[in-house]
Design a protein around this motif. Structure first.
Motif, PDB file in Angstrom:
ATOM      1  N   PHE A 193      36.373  34.027  42.527  1.00  0.00           N
ATOM      2  CA  PHE A 193      36.098  35.000  41.550  1.00  0.00           C
ATOM      3  C   PHE A 193      36.439  36.405  41.748  1.00  0.00           C
ATOM      4  CE2 PHE A 193      32.654  37.586  39.789  1.00  0.00           C
ATOM      5  CZ  PHE A 193      32.413  37.104  38.536  1.00  0.00           C
ATOM      6  N   GLU A 194      36.360  36.765  42.760  1.00  0.00           N
ATOM      7  CA  GLU A 194      36.612  38.025  43.076  1.00  0.00           C
ATOM      8  C   GLU A 194      38.041  38.377  42.782  1.00  0.00           C
ATOM      9  OE1 GLU A 194      35.211  35.978  45.108  1.00  0.00           O
ATOM     10  OE2 GLU A 194      33.373  37.006  45.929  1.00  0.00           O
ATOM     11  N   ALA A 195      38.949  37.271  43.076  1.00  0.00           N
ATOM     12  CA  ALA A 195      40.589  37.554  42.630  1.00  0.00           C
ATOM     13  C   ALA A 195      40.621  37.738  41.146  1.00  0.00           C
ATOM     14  CB  ALA A 195      41.136  36.377  43.350  1.00  0.00           C
ATOM     15  N   LEU A 196      39.829  36.593  40.394  1.00  0.00           N
ATOM     16  CA  LEU A 196      40.036  36.612  38.921  1.00  0.00           C
ATOM     17  C   LEU A 196      39.500  38.013  38.324  1.00  0.00           C
ATOM     18  CD1 LEU A 196      38.797  33.029  38.226  1.00  0.00           C
ATOM     19  CD2 LEU A 196      40.978  34.210  37.313  1.00  0.00           C
ATOM     20  N   LEU A 197      38.351  38.562  38.900  1.00  0.00           N
ATOM     21  CA  LEU A 197      37.877  39.694  38.390  1.00  0.00           C
ATOM     22  C   LEU A 197      38.740  40.899  38.576  1.00  0.00           C
ATOM     23  CD1 LEU A 197      35.437  41.474  37.314  1.00  0.00           C
ATOM     24  CD2 LEU A 197      34.304  41.307  39.796  1.00  0.00           C
ATOM     25  N   LEU A 198      39.397  41.002  39.760  1.00  0.00           N
ATOM     26  CA  LEU A 198      40.091  42.155  40.253  1.00  0.00           C
ATOM     27  C   LEU A 198      41.437  42.028  39.221  1.00  0.00           C
ATOM     28  CD1 LEU A 198      39.806  42.305  43.916  1.00  0.00           C
ATOM     29  CD2 LEU A 198      38.825  44.036  42.339  1.00  0.00           C
ATOM     30  N   GLY A 199      42.086  40.850  39.186  1.00  0.00           N
ATOM     31  CA  GLY A 199      43.055  40.713  38.355  1.00  0.00           C
ATOM     32  C   GLY A 199      42.958  41.192  36.958  1.00  0.00           C
ATOM     33  N   CYS A 200      41.746  40.576  36.328  1.00  0.00           N
ATOM     34  CA  CYS A 200      41.369  41.102  34.993  1.00  0.00           C
ATOM     35  C   CYS A 200      41.353  42.697  34.853  1.00  0.00           C
ATOM     36  CB  CYS A 200      40.082  40.404  34.498  1.00  0.00           C
ATOM     37  SG  CYS A 200      40.106  38.836  34.294  1.00  0.00           S
ATOM     38  N   ILE A 218      39.032  35.191  30.192  1.00  0.00           N
ATOM     39  CA  ILE A 218      39.031  36.556  30.115  1.00  0.00           C
ATOM     40  C   ILE A 218      40.569  36.980  30.787  1.00  0.00           C
ATOM     41  CG2 ILE A 218      38.559  39.193  30.913  1.00  0.00           C
ATOM     42  CD1 ILE A 218      35.538  38.075  31.147  1.00  0.00           C
ATOM     43  N   LEU A 219      40.958  36.334  31.705  1.00  0.00           N
ATOM     44  CA  LEU A 219      42.318  36.604  32.033  1.00  0.00           C
ATOM     45  C   LEU A 219      43.309  36.156  31.016  1.00  0.00           C
ATOM     46  CD1 LEU A 219      44.372  37.498  34.501  1.00  0.00           C
ATOM     47  CD2 LEU A 219      44.216  34.827  35.137  1.00  0.00           C
ATOM     48  N   LYS A 220      42.967  34.989  30.380  1.00  0.00           N
ATOM     49  CA  LYS A 220      44.177  34.454  29.147  1.00  0.00           C
ATOM     50  C   LYS A 220      43.937  35.499  28.265  1.00  0.00           C
ATOM     51  CE  LYS A 220      44.563  31.042  25.810  1.00  0.00           C
ATOM     52  NZ  LYS A 220      44.589  32.141  24.773  1.00  0.00           N
ATOM     53  N   ASP A 221      42.858  36.188  27.773  1.00  0.00           N
ATOM     54  CA  ASP A 221      42.853  37.152  26.706  1.00  0.00           C
ATOM     55  C   ASP A 221      43.726  38.513  27.052  1.00  0.00           C
ATOM     56  OD1 ASP A 221      41.218  37.574  24.219  1.00  0.00           O
ATOM     57  OD2 ASP A 221      41.053  39.562  25.030  1.00  0.00           O
ATOM     58  N   VAL A 222      43.697  38.480  28.343  1.00  0.00           N
ATOM     59  CA  VAL A 222      44.527  39.845  28.958  1.00  0.00           C
ATOM     60  C   VAL A 222      45.915  39.385  28.631  1.00  0.00           C
ATOM     61  CG1 VAL A 222      45.232  40.944  30.948  1.00  0.00           C
ATOM     62  CG2 VAL A 222      42.708  40.742  30.624  1.00  0.00           C
ATOM     63  N   GLY A 223      46.418  38.206  28.985  1.00  0.00           N
ATOM     64  CA  GLY A 223      47.662  37.630  28.903  1.00  0.00           C
ATOM     65  C   GLY A 223      48.042  37.830  27.396  1.00  0.00           C
ATOM     66  N   ASP A 224      47.110  37.562  26.500  1.00  0.00           N
ATOM     67  CA  ASP A 224      47.410  37.324  25.066  1.00  0.00           C
ATOM     68  C   ASP A 224      47.672  39.089  24.474  1.00  0.00           C
ATOM     69  OD1 ASP A 224      47.248  34.743  24.980  1.00  0.00           O
ATOM     70  OD2 ASP A 224      45.010  34.900  24.161  1.00  0.00           O
ATOM     71  N   ALA A 227      57.716  42.799  31.292  1.00  0.00           N
ATOM     72  CA  ALA A 227      57.426  42.099  32.543  1.00  0.00           C
ATOM     73  C   ALA A 227      55.912  42.436  33.146  1.00  0.00           C
ATOM     74  CB  ALA A 227      58.487  42.485  33.648  1.00  0.00           C
ATOM     75  N   LEU A 228      55.412  43.655  32.593  1.00  0.00           N
ATOM     76  CA  LEU A 228      54.108  43.954  33.101  1.00  0.00           C
ATOM     77  C   LEU A 228      52.897  42.983  32.760  1.00  0.00           C
ATOM     78  CD1 LEU A 228      53.971  47.756  31.913  1.00  0.00           C
ATOM     79  CD2 LEU A 228      54.121  47.021  34.139  1.00  0.00           C
ATOM     80  N   ALA A 229      53.347  41.971  31.852  1.00  0.00           N
ATOM     81  CA  ALA A 229      52.299  41.050  31.527  1.00  0.00           C
ATOM     82  C   ALA A 229      52.240  40.118  32.541  1.00  0.00           C
ATOM     83  CB  ALA A 229      52.850  40.251  30.414  1.00  0.00           C
ATOM     84  N   LEU A 230      53.405  40.008  33.425  1.00  0.00           N
ATOM     85  CA  LEU A 230      53.199  39.018  34.778  1.00  0.00           C
ATOM     86  C   LEU A 230      52.337  39.764  35.781  1.00  0.00           C
ATOM     87  CD1 LEU A 230      56.896  37.914  34.735  1.00  0.00           C
ATOM     88  CD2 LEU A 230      55.193  36.725  33.976  1.00  0.00           C
ATOM     89  N   ILE A 231      51.906  40.821  35.871  1.00  0.00           N
ATOM     90  CA  ILE A 231      51.180  41.404  36.875  1.00  0.00           C
ATOM     91  C   ILE A 231      49.796  40.682  37.012  1.00  0.00           C
ATOM     92  CG2 ILE A 231      50.239  43.501  37.927  1.00  0.00           C
ATOM     93  CD1 ILE A 231      52.720  45.162  36.773  1.00  0.00           C
ATOM     94  N   PRO A 232      48.957  40.853  35.888  1.00  0.00           N
ATOM     95  CA  PRO A 232      47.627  40.485  36.197  1.00  0.00           C
ATOM     96  C   PRO A 232      47.593  39.104  36.754  1.00  0.00           C
ATOM     97  CG  PRO A 232      47.621  41.369  34.177  1.00  0.00           C
ATOM     98  CD  PRO A 232      49.101  41.472  34.481  1.00  0.00           C
ATOM     99  N   PRO A 233      48.153  37.817  36.293  1.00  0.00           N
ATOM    100  CA  PRO A 233      48.115  36.634  36.854  1.00  0.00           C
ATOM    101  C   PRO A 233      48.670  36.588  38.452  1.00  0.00           C
ATOM    102  CG  PRO A 233      49.618  36.612  34.991  1.00  0.00           C
ATOM    103  CD  PRO A 233      48.996  37.799  34.996  1.00  0.00           C
ATOM    104  N   LEU A 234      49.684  37.396  38.587  1.00  0.00           N
ATOM    105  CA  LEU A 234      49.996  37.458  39.972  1.00  0.00           C
ATOM    106  C   LEU A 234      49.324  37.993  40.784  1.00  0.00           C
ATOM    107  CD1 LEU A 234      53.964  38.450  39.427  1.00  0.00           C
ATOM    108  CD2 LEU A 234      53.033  36.071  40.031  1.00  0.00           C
ATOM    109  N   VAL A 235      48.711  39.109  40.426  1.00  0.00           N
ATOM    110  CA  VAL A 235      47.789  39.829  41.350  1.00  0.00           C
ATOM    111  C   VAL A 235      46.463  38.756  41.692  1.00  0.00           C
ATOM    112  CG1 VAL A 235      45.636  41.428  41.189  1.00  0.00           C
ATOM    113  CG2 VAL A 235      47.943  42.298  40.323  1.00  0.00           C
TER     114      VAL A 235
END
Length: 456
Positions: free
Chosen positions: A25-32, A324-330, A5-13
Motif C-alpha cells: 500500500f505504501e509503495a502504491l501511495l508513494l508511486g501515485c 489511481i495509479l492506472k489513472d496516473v498512467g492515463d 519516458a516520464l510516464a514510466l516513472i510512477p510504476p517503476l517507483v
C-alpha cells in the motif's frame, strides 16, 4: 498530452519501493504521489488537489463500485462458509481421498479449473478451501498461492464462458469486430491464440510432477515448509473469521460449503455472467439457508456478513490505489507512449509478439487488465487489418497481456485476493511465482513469433 519516458516513472517507483519497503500500500501511495508531482510540475497544477480529484473520480467510477461490492460480498460469503465450519469440513472430507502431497497439489489445480466463472471467486474460494489440505502435506503457502493465482485469470480467458470472456466479447462488439450479441461467439475464435493462458495453466502439472523444477524463492519456501516453517502474512490481513461455528452445537457439514458455492456459480451463470448479481443472490441464499437450518441466529449471521466484508478492506484499499495509479498512467499517456515507441519495429509477422511484449509492460506496471483491453483492442484490430496481420492472433496477444498483468503484477487485484485467501504477503507470493510467470511469458513470446510467420 503525453509525458514521454516520464510516464514510466510512477510504476517503476512502485515496484522499487515495494521491494525495498516490503510493503504494497505504501509503495502504491508513494508511486501515485510521485506521478501527481510530475503532472503538477509539468502542467503547473497543485499535485495534492490533483490527487484528491482523481481519488474522487476513481471512487465514483462504476467499475470501482462493482469491484468493491463483488470482492466485499465474496468476503461475506466466505466468512459465512468459514464460520459455519463448512469450508474446513470440506477440506477434512477431501483429506480422506487425498493421500499424498502431489494429490493435494493436483486437487488444488482441479478445483481452480472447476471454479471458472470468475477469477475473484476462484482466487478466494480455492485458497480458503485447499489451505488446510496443503498445510497437512507441508506445501508452502507460496506454492499454494502460485497454483491458486494461475488457475484464476489465466483459466478464465480460455474457457468459453466467464466474466472475462463476456467483457472481452462486449469490446469486440463495440469495435464492430463482432455483431451485436455475437461478441462471445466471436471470442471463441480468439481463445486458441490466448497463449499465455494456455501455457501458464498447463505448466502447473509440469511443476507438480517435477518436470519444471522449484526455482528461487519458491524453492526456499518449500524447503522451509518441509521443516514446518509456514510463511505468515506480513503486509496483509488474513481472512480472520474463525471456523468455530455459531455456538449452537451443530455438527459441521461439507454441504454448508458446497451448496452456497453451487448456488453462487449457477446464479452467476443464469444472470448472464454478472458476478455482482450472482454473489448477491449467493450471500442472500446462504443467509436464509443457514437461518432455516438454525445454523446461527439472525444477529450472528448478520455480524458474520459484515465481518467477512470487513476482512476484504485492506485488499480493496490496494485495488483502489492501483486504479489511481492506472489513472496516473492515463494522464501521462503511458499506453500511447509505449505503442508509439514500438511502431517503427512493427511488421505483420512480428505484430502479435510486439503487441505481447509492449502491452505487457503496461499491464505489469499498472496491474490493469480490463482497462487496457478497453483501450488497446480498438487500436489493435484496425492496425492488424492495415498491416495484413492475423487479427485473431493479435487480439489473442492483447488478451494474454492482461492475463500476465493479473497473474504476475505484485499489486494486481487477483494477486492481492490470492494472497488474502492463502494468508501470505502479496510480495512473497508475487516474487516467488515470478520465475514461473517469466517462463510462461518467454514461451508465449516464442509462440507468437512462430504464429506470426506461419499462420496467415
Amino acid at each position: 498530452m503525453t509525458y514521454g519516458a516520464l510516464a514510466l516513472i510512477p510504476p517503476l517507483v512502485v515496484i522499487v519501493l515495494a521491494i525495498a519497503l516490503r510493503a504494497s500500500f505504501e509503495a502504491l501511495l508513494l508511486g501515485c504521489i510521485v506521478g501527481f508531482i510530475i503532472i503538477g510540475y509539468h502542467d503547473h497544477t497543485n499535485f495534492f488537489s490533483d490527487f484528491i480529484a482523481t481519488f474522487y473520480k476513481v471512487m465514483k467510477d462504476d467499475s470501482t463500485v462493482w469491484v468493491i461490492l463483488v470482492c466485499g460480498l465474496y468476503g461475506s460469503l466466505i466468512g459465512l462458509m468459514v464460520k459455519s465450519g463448512g469450508a474446513m469440513k470440506f477440506g477434512e472430507d477431501a483429506l480422506k481421498y487425498i493421500k499424498t502431497k502431489r494429490a493435494a497439489l493436483f486437487g488444488t489445480w482441479f478445483l481452480g479449473l472447476f471454479i471458472f466463472l470468475d477469477d475473484y471467486l476462484s482466487a478466494l474460494t480455492v485458497g480458503i478451501t485447499m489451505k488446510k489440505i496443503t498445510d497437512h502435506f507441508k506445501v508452502s503457502r507460496e506454492y499454494l498461492a502460485y497454483i491458486v493465482n494461475t488457475t484464476a485469470a489465466p483459466w478464465c480467458v480460455i474457457v468459453p464462458l466467464s466474466t472475462w470472456t463476456v467483457f472481452i466479447g462486449s469490446i469486440l462488439e463495440k469495435c464492430n469486430f463482432a455483431a451485436l450479441g455475437q461478441g462471445n461467439h466471436v471470442y471463441l475464435s480468439v481463445i486458441p491464440y490466448v497463449t499465455y493462458g494456455w501455457v501458464s495453466v498447463f505448466m502447473i502439472p509440469l511443476v507438480i510432477m517435477g518436470l519444471v523444477p522449484m526455482i528461487g524463492r519458491m524453492q526456499k519456501a518449500e524447503a522451509l515448509s518441509l521443516n514446518n516453517v509456514v510463511a505468515l502474512p506480513t503486509d496483509t490481513e488474513e481472512i480472520n473469521i474463525q471456523a468455530s461455528g455459531f455456538g449452537n452445537g451443530k455438527k459441521a457439514s461439507s454441504m454448508y460449503f458446497i451448496i452456497p458455492i453451487a448456488i453462487t456459480l449457477i446464479c452467476t451463470f443464469l444472470m448472464n455472467y454478472d458476478a455482482l448479481k450472482g454473489i448477491m443472490i449467493g450471500v442472500a441464499f446462504t443467509f436464509v439457508y443457514y437461518l432455516i437450518i438454525k445454523l446461527g441466529t439472525f444477529q450472528q449471521l448478520s455480524e458474520t456478513i459484515f465481518s467477512g466484508f470487513n476482512s476484504m478492506v485492506y485488499a480493496l484499499a490496494l485495488v483502489v490505489m492501483s486504479y489511481i495509479l492506472k489513472d496516473v498512467g492515463d494522464k501521462m499517456g503511458l499506453t500511447s507512449y509505449v505503442i508509439n515507441g514500438v511502431k517503427p519495429y512493427i511488421s505483420k509477422e512480428l505484430l502479435p509478439a510486439i503487441i505481447f511484449l509492449s502491452i505487457t509492460l503496461i499491464t505489469y506496471t499498472t496491474g490493469s487488465s480490463w482497462g487496457v483491453y478497453a483501450v488497446v483492442i480498438p487500436i489493435v484490430i484496425p492496425l492488424a487489418h492495415t498491416l495484413g496481420a492475423n487479427v485473431l492472433i493479435s487480439v489473442g496477444a492483447v488478451v494474454s497481456t492482461g492475463v500476465v498483468g493479473s497473474n504476475a503484477c505484485l499489486y494486481s487485484d487477483t494477486t492481492i485476493l490470492t494472497s488474502q485467501s492463502t494468508d501470505i504477503s502479496n510480495l512473497k507470493h508475487s516474487f516467488s511465482q515470478l520465475p514461473y510467470a517469466l517462463i510462461a511469458f518467454a514461451i508465449s513470446t516464442i509462440i507468437y513469433i512462430v504464429m506470426g510467420y506461419t499462420i496467415a
